[in-house]
Design a protein around this motif. Structure first.
Motif, PDB file in Angstrom:
ATOM      1  N   SER A   1      -9.645  -2.254   2.231  1.00  0.00           N
ATOM      2  CA  SER A   1     -10.976  -1.856   2.678  1.00  0.00           C
ATOM      3  C   SER A   1     -11.951  -1.968   1.517  1.00  0.00           C
ATOM      4  N   HIS A   2     -13.026  -2.733   1.692  1.00  0.00           N
ATOM      5  CA  HIS A   2     -14.025  -2.873   0.637  1.00  0.00           C
ATOM      6  C   HIS A   2     -14.674  -1.540   0.304  1.00  0.00           C
TER       7      HIS A   2
ATOM      8  N   LYS B   1     -12.846  -7.633   4.784  1.00  0.00           N
ATOM      9  CA  LYS B   1     -11.854  -6.806   4.093  1.00  0.00           C
ATOM     10  C   LYS B   1     -10.981  -7.703   3.243  1.00  0.00           C
ATOM     11  N   GLY B   2     -10.271  -7.079   2.324  1.00  0.00           N
ATOM     12  CA  GLY B   2      -9.339  -7.814   1.479  1.00  0.00           C
ATOM     13  C   GLY B   2     -10.019  -8.512   0.319  1.00  0.00           C
ATOM     14  N   THR B   3      -9.194  -9.082  -0.522  1.00  0.00           N
ATOM     15  CA  THR B   3      -9.649  -9.874  -1.658  1.00  0.00           C
ATOM     16  C   THR B   3      -8.825 -11.153  -1.682  1.00  0.00           C
ATOM     17  N   PRO B   4      -9.439 -12.317  -1.911  1.00  0.00           N
ATOM     18  CA  PRO B   4      -8.706 -13.588  -1.811  1.00  0.00           C
ATOM     19  C   PRO B   4      -7.505 -13.623  -2.741  1.00  0.00           C
ATOM     20  N   GLN B   5      -6.318 -13.860  -2.172  1.00  0.00           N
ATOM     21  CA  GLN B   5      -5.117 -13.962  -2.988  1.00  0.00           C
ATOM     22  C   GLN B   5      -5.164 -15.269  -3.757  1.00  0.00           C
ATOM     23  N   GLY B   6      -5.127 -15.181  -5.061  1.00  0.00           N
ATOM     24  CA  GLY B   6      -5.251 -16.364  -5.902  1.00  0.00           C
ATOM     25  C   GLY B   6      -6.448 -16.291  -6.829  1.00  0.00           C
TER      26      GLY B   6
ATOM     27  N   LEU C   1      -5.947  -7.284 -10.399  1.00  0.00           N
ATOM     28  CA  LEU C   1      -6.420  -6.014 -10.948  1.00  0.00           C
ATOM     29  C   LEU C   1      -6.963  -5.111  -9.850  1.00  0.00           C
ATOM     30  N   LEU C   2      -7.752  -5.676  -8.938  1.00  0.00           N
ATOM     31  CA  LEU C   2      -8.299  -4.874  -7.841  1.00  0.00           C
ATOM     32  C   LEU C   2      -7.175  -4.336  -6.956  1.00  0.00           C
ATOM     33  N   ALA C   3      -6.149  -5.150  -6.723  1.00  0.00           N
ATOM     34  CA  ALA C   3      -5.015  -4.695  -5.922  1.00  0.00           C
ATOM     35  C   ALA C   3      -4.303  -3.534  -6.603  1.00  0.00           C
ATOM     36  N   ASN C   4      -4.133  -3.629  -7.914  1.00  0.00           N
ATOM     37  CA  ASN C   4      -3.481  -2.545  -8.642  1.00  0.00           C
ATOM     38  C   ASN C   4      -4.307  -1.260  -8.621  1.00  0.00           C
TER      39      ASN C   4
END
Length: 499
Positions: free
Chosen positions: A224-225, A264-269, A275-278
């Motif tokens: 979620s942004h 939503k989400g952040t582009p994988q790659g 870092l944002l995922a962590n």
């Protein structure tokens, strides 16, 4: 731990040690340039090597002070961080990128951008600090997964990669002081083998009888942004940094000439995504599971997380089942869910084989983690329990298929050319998979590669007289013999984490 997070908690900082309006000690900003929206002074693009080294040294000194402040005060909010994104840091970020990476929607390659690099980076630096920098959409690309499905990737434009890397370098100084010890994915100074070592040591030394092997469904694409920004605001008070991250999150994706929004989400790659995922999982999972196992669990609990791939060990089955139920509810509140096919609770540990045999059941189930199948086994020396790790069979077969296809494409190259290439392939494979106990799998891989190479050589000519004995001499010349390259997990773990 409460699910309602207070986003205003924490003491605000003026940038840890450097106020927003003070001169940038990185050497790339004047006092007036510290605030976004003000016109920068004319910058010297013809720096000497000595001045460039001094600028980079000052940049490192500034980053060091950020980390010291983050370590000193865990509640500190950093309100002035953008001035650390200097020309020197952008230069370092550019050279940290992969040279042969595919270009994004801008079409720029690393080699093309290097031409006139100093002027390009001064201009990029000015746009970032003026607020006129615009993030471009990611170019959609796909890679084939082992199960036959395609994994979508987002290829960012080159300048977006540079700025993302630089901002990530600054933010890492803060979050490396916040992230917990059982988080290993995409962190400086940590790798997959560190996570594998920690898992092995945890199962061997703790009272682990049940293992929960879990995977979050479409983790990178489900963030979620709104929650992402709220989590960042715990530590980041610099609105300009937050604005940059929002630009990357909302830049969208370009596929077949059509732009689509990313709600939503952040582009994988993308460079900033790990870092944002962590950060997201730190607040959604890490802090929560740490509280759960210290405040609610009665038995021992171990946790190892590598990005969105997690393995947990429990002493009691009832506790593991209760945790799984609580975890599903926790993830649902933040827009995430566990993958139903990749989340399993299995009996695993030093008593698993004995207990299952008494109940008339088969051998303990195995689980996969970071390329290895983990198996309940016994030491050949003393018959005691040991966690045996072997290369995941599906991955070994998939790698052999890749080698076979590549050999066909190289059919008419000389033996020396193909031999050099195969040597690098095998050595790279061994470098990762050569862990204690996995030698039979490595030998099997080498044998299968040899067979495929011989078939290709024989296909080159109907009159080929290459016998197995003759080819064996060729293989011995070019194909390295497998040997164990990694130490036993507890030795490396204890060396890195001395008590």
């Amino acid at each position: 731990m409460s699910h309602n997070l207070d986003m205003n908690a924490g003491r605000e900082s003026d940038g840890c040690v450097i106020p927003a309006k003070c001169p940038n000690k990185g050497g790339s900003l004047s006092p007036a340039e510290g605030m976004e929206g003000r016109q920068p002074t004319k910058e010297n693009t013809e720096q000497t090597a000595a001045s460039q080294m001094q600028s980079w040294g000052n940049a490192l000194d500034g980053l060091r002070r950020v980390r010291e402040a983050a370590k000193r005060d865990k509640q500190l909010r950093f309100t002035a961080l953008l001035h650390h994104v200097s020309v020197a840091l952008l230069t370092n970020s550019f050279y940290a990128l992969k040279r042969e990476a595919a270009p994004g929607v801008d079409g720029l390659t690393w080699q093309e951008y290097e031409t006139g690099l100093d002027k390009r980076l001064v201009d990029l630096h000015s746009r970032v600090h003026w607020g006129t920098y615009r993030a471009l959409p990611s170019k959609r690309a796909y890679i084939l997964k082992q199960d036959g499905r395609q994994r979508p990737l987002g290829v960012a434009a080159l300048e977006d990669k540079i700025v993302q890397h630089a901002v990530g370098t600054v933010l890492n100084q803060i979050y490396e002081e916040d992230f917990l010890g059982f988080s290993y994915g995409f962190r400086p100074g940590r790798n997959t083998h560190d996570a594998l070592d920690a898992l092995w040591v945890g199962i061997m030394r703790k009272k682990v009888n049940w293992v929960l092997d879990a995977d979050i469904r479409d983790c990178f694409g489900s963030f979620s942004h709104e929650w992402m920004v709220k989590f960042l605001q715990h530590r980041i008070g610099d609105r300009r940094i937050l604005r940059l991250i929002k630009k990357w999150l909302r830049a969208g994706v370009l596929e077949d000439g059509e732009w689509s929004d990313t709600e939503k989400g952040t582009p994988q790659g993308s460079v900033i995504s790990p870092l944002l995922a962590n950060v997201y999982l730190h607040y959604v999972f890490d802090l929560w599971v740490q509280h759960w196992r210290t405040q609610r669990a009665t038995g021992e609990v171990i946790v190892v997380r590598y990005a969105d791939d997690m393995v947990l060990g429990f002493q009691h089955r009832a506790e593991a089942e209760r945790f799984l139920q609580d975890w599903r509810e926790r993830l649902r509140k933040f827009g995430l869910e566990l993958h139903p096919d990749k989340t399993r609770l299995i009996e695993f540990g030093r008593f698993a084989a004995k207990n299952r045999k008494q109940r008339g059941e088969d051998k303990p189930e195995t689980f996969n983690f970071l390329g290895f199948t983990h198996i309940c086994s016994q030491s050949w020396k003393n018959g005691k329990f040991i966690v045996l790790r072997k290369t995941i069979r599906k991955r070994l077969i998939a790698k052999l298929k890749q080698v076979k296809a590549a050999l066909r494409r190289r059919m008419h190259q000389s033996l020396a050319e193909v031999g050099k290439w195969l040597r690098s392939v095998l050595q790279g494979y061994f470098n990762y998979h050569a862990v204690p106990g996995n030698l039979p799998s490595l030998r099997s891989f080498r044998i299968e590669v040899r067979k495929r190479w011989l078939r290709v050589i024989r296909r080159r000519s109907q009159r080929s007289r290459n016998t197995w004995e003759l080819f064996e001499r060729i293989a011995e010349q070019w194909l390295p013999v497998p040997k164990i390259l990694h130490p036993y997990p507890h030795l490396r773990f204890d060396a890195k984490h001395p008590r």
